[in-house]
Design a protein around this motif. Structure first.
Motif, PDB file in Angstrom:
ATOM      1  N   ALA A 153      28.818  54.193   8.419  1.00  0.00           N
ATOM      2  CA  ALA A 153      27.468  53.764   8.035  1.00  0.00           C
ATOM      3  C   ALA A 153      27.538  52.325   7.540  1.00  0.00           C
ATOM      4  O   ALA A 153      28.584  51.872   7.067  1.00  0.00           O
ATOM      5  N   ASP A 154      26.427  51.622   7.668  1.00  0.00           N
ATOM      6  CA  ASP A 154      26.427  50.257   7.155  1.00  0.00           C
ATOM      7  C   ASP A 154      26.373  50.273   5.627  1.00  0.00           C
ATOM      8  O   ASP A 154      26.068  51.288   4.997  1.00  0.00           O
ATOM      9  N   THR A 155      26.678  49.142   5.036  1.00  0.00           N
ATOM     10  CA  THR A 155      26.772  49.043   3.581  1.00  0.00           C
ATOM     11  C   THR A 155      25.462  49.397   2.899  1.00  0.00           C
ATOM     12  O   THR A 155      25.454  50.025   1.838  1.00  0.00           O
ATOM     13  N   GLU A 156      24.346  49.031   3.489  1.00  0.00           N
ATOM     14  CA  GLU A 156      23.049  49.344   2.881  1.00  0.00           C
ATOM     15  C   GLU A 156      22.820  50.862   2.836  1.00  0.00           C
ATOM     16  O   GLU A 156      22.331  51.394   1.831  1.00  0.00           O
ATOM     17  N   ALA A 157      23.179  51.562   3.879  1.00  0.00           N
ATOM     18  CA  ALA A 157      23.041  53.026   3.877  1.00  0.00           C
ATOM     19  C   ALA A 157      23.950  53.643   2.819  1.00  0.00           C
ATOM     20  O   ALA A 157      23.551  54.584   2.118  1.00  0.00           O
ATOM     21  N   LEU A 158      25.153  53.110   2.681  1.00  0.00           N
ATOM     22  CA  LEU A 158      26.080  53.606   1.667  1.00  0.00           C
ATOM     23  C   LEU A 158      25.557  53.300   0.259  1.00  0.00           C
ATOM     24  O   LEU A 158      25.684  54.127  -0.652  1.00  0.00           O
ATOM     25  N   ARG A 159      24.957  52.142   0.083  1.00  0.00           N
ATOM     26  CA  ARG A 159      24.380  51.785  -1.218  1.00  0.00           C
ATOM     27  C   ARG A 159      23.264  52.771  -1.583  1.00  0.00           C
ATOM     28  O   ARG A 159      23.190  53.266  -2.703  1.00  0.00           O
ATOM     29  N   LYS A 160      22.409  53.081  -0.609  1.00  0.00           N
ATOM     30  CA  LYS A 160      21.332  54.045  -0.855  1.00  0.00           C
ATOM     31  C   LYS A 160      21.904  55.421  -1.199  1.00  0.00           C
ATOM     32  O   LYS A 160      21.383  56.113  -2.072  1.00  0.00           O
ATOM     33  N   ALA A 161      22.986  55.796  -0.514  1.00  0.00           N
ATOM     34  CA  ALA A 161      23.621  57.084  -0.812  1.00  0.00           C
ATOM     35  C   ALA A 161      24.134  57.105  -2.253  1.00  0.00           C
ATOM     36  O   ALA A 161      23.975  58.114  -2.960  1.00  0.00           O
ATOM     37  N   MET A 162      24.717  55.989  -2.700  1.00  0.00           N
ATOM     38  CA  MET A 162      25.190  55.914  -4.090  1.00  0.00           C
ATOM     39  C   MET A 162      24.028  56.052  -5.067  1.00  0.00           C
ATOM     40  O   MET A 162      24.156  56.720  -6.093  1.00  0.00           O
ATOM     41  N   VAL A 163      22.907  55.448  -4.755  1.00  0.00           N
ATOM     42  CA  VAL A 163      21.726  55.566  -5.618  1.00  0.00           C
ATOM     43  C   VAL A 163      21.260  57.031  -5.654  1.00  0.00           C
ATOM     44  O   VAL A 163      20.928  57.558  -6.723  1.00  0.00           O
ATOM     45  N   HIS A 164      21.260  57.681  -4.495  1.00  0.00           N
ATOM     46  CA  HIS A 164      20.886  59.097  -4.453  1.00  0.00           C
ATOM     47  C   HIS A 164      21.857  59.945  -5.282  1.00  0.00           C
ATOM     48  O   HIS A 164      21.434  60.794  -6.069  1.00  0.00           O
ATOM     49  N   TYR A 165      23.161  59.713  -5.102  1.00  0.00           N
ATOM     50  CA  TYR A 165      24.143  60.456  -5.883  1.00  0.00           C
ATOM     51  C   TYR A 165      23.939  60.205  -7.378  1.00  0.00           C
ATOM     52  O   TYR A 165      24.030  61.121  -8.193  1.00  0.00           O
ATOM     53  N   ARG A 166      23.661  58.967  -7.729  1.00  0.00           N
ATOM     54  CA  ARG A 166      23.477  58.620  -9.148  1.00  0.00           C
ATOM     55  C   ARG A 166      22.283  59.370  -9.742  1.00  0.00           C
ATOM     56  O   ARG A 166      22.334  59.837 -10.887  1.00  0.00           O
ATOM     57  N   THR A 167      21.216  59.520  -8.994  1.00  0.00           N
ATOM     58  CA  THR A 167      20.038  60.241  -9.477  1.00  0.00           C
ATOM     59  C   THR A 167      20.386  61.693  -9.794  1.00  0.00           C
ATOM     60  O   THR A 167      20.012  62.218 -10.848  1.00  0.00           O
ATOM     61  N   VAL A 168      21.127  62.336  -8.902  1.00  0.00           N
ATOM     62  CA  VAL A 168      21.521  63.733  -9.120  1.00  0.00           C
ATOM     63  C   VAL A 168      22.533  63.811 -10.264  1.00  0.00           C
ATOM     64  O   VAL A 168      22.456  64.699 -11.118  1.00  0.00           O
ATOM     65  N   PHE A 169      23.467  62.882 -10.292  1.00  0.00           N
ATOM     66  CA  PHE A 169      24.468  62.816 -11.353  1.00  0.00           C
ATOM     67  C   PHE A 169      23.785  62.741 -12.720  1.00  0.00           C
ATOM     68  O   PHE A 169      24.106  63.519 -13.629  1.00  0.00           O
TER      69      PHE A 169
END
Length: 180
Positions: A153-169
């Protein structure tokens, strides 16, 4: 009592029973919508009918009630915060590794809170009872993680995934009123 009077009484009893059943169904539906939020709509959309979806949500509640969900100690909470900070630092140089580690840390956090972690679908169902409002973030993050395993995945998609993980975290790390 005349036959016509018996018919009137029977019809009246049936009407009252129907109104009570309708009221109970409406009350149950409202309670499930409040409890599950967007997950209620998703369950209804994914199910052949509303009644089956509602039965599924009630089954999730019953299963959840049997789990030993517990808050974290202050030291465990701090440990997870430190782990998360390290993951975010790693993201700068190794974003794919960081989202994989974010998923693993989130799974450990679920386990430490008392959620079974034996399979993704069951995780989603169990989390939906108390964390329905952030569940879509978990789905999106996992989707990106799985997609990244197949094609980078491109870096922007990975960044969004990190934001999603952070919300659940953050949601899982938070103390809850009335938690077991």
């Amino acid at each position: 009592m005349s036959t016509s009077m018996i018919i009137v009484v029977v019809v009246a009893v049936l009407v009252v029973a129907a109104l009570i059943a309708f009221g109970l169904r409406t009350q149950r539906r409202r309670r499930l919508r409040e409890r599950f939020g967007p997950e209620y709509d998703r369950a209804v959309e994914d199910s052949p009918n509303r009644t089956k979806a509602e039965r599924d949500l009630l089954a999730r509640e019953r299963r959840h009630d049997k789990l030993d969900i517990r808050p974290l100690s202050d030291s465990a909470r701090e440990h997870y915060r430190q782990q998360w900070s390290l993951i975010q630092e790693r993201f700068v140089d190794r974003p794919d590794d960081a989202i994989g580690e974010a998923d693993r840390v989130l799974t450990r956090l679920m386990a430490d809170r008392g959620y079974p972690t034996e399979g993704y679908e069951q995780q989603v169902n169990d989390l939906s009872v108390e964390h329905a409002r952030t569940l879509e973030h978990y789905r999106r993050a996992r989707e990106t993680l799985r997609g990244n395993e197949k094609t980078r995945a491109d870096t922007e998609a990975l960044r969004k995934a990190m934001v999603h993980y952070r919300t659940v975290f953050d949601d899982l790390l938070a103390e809850r009123e009335g938690s077991k």
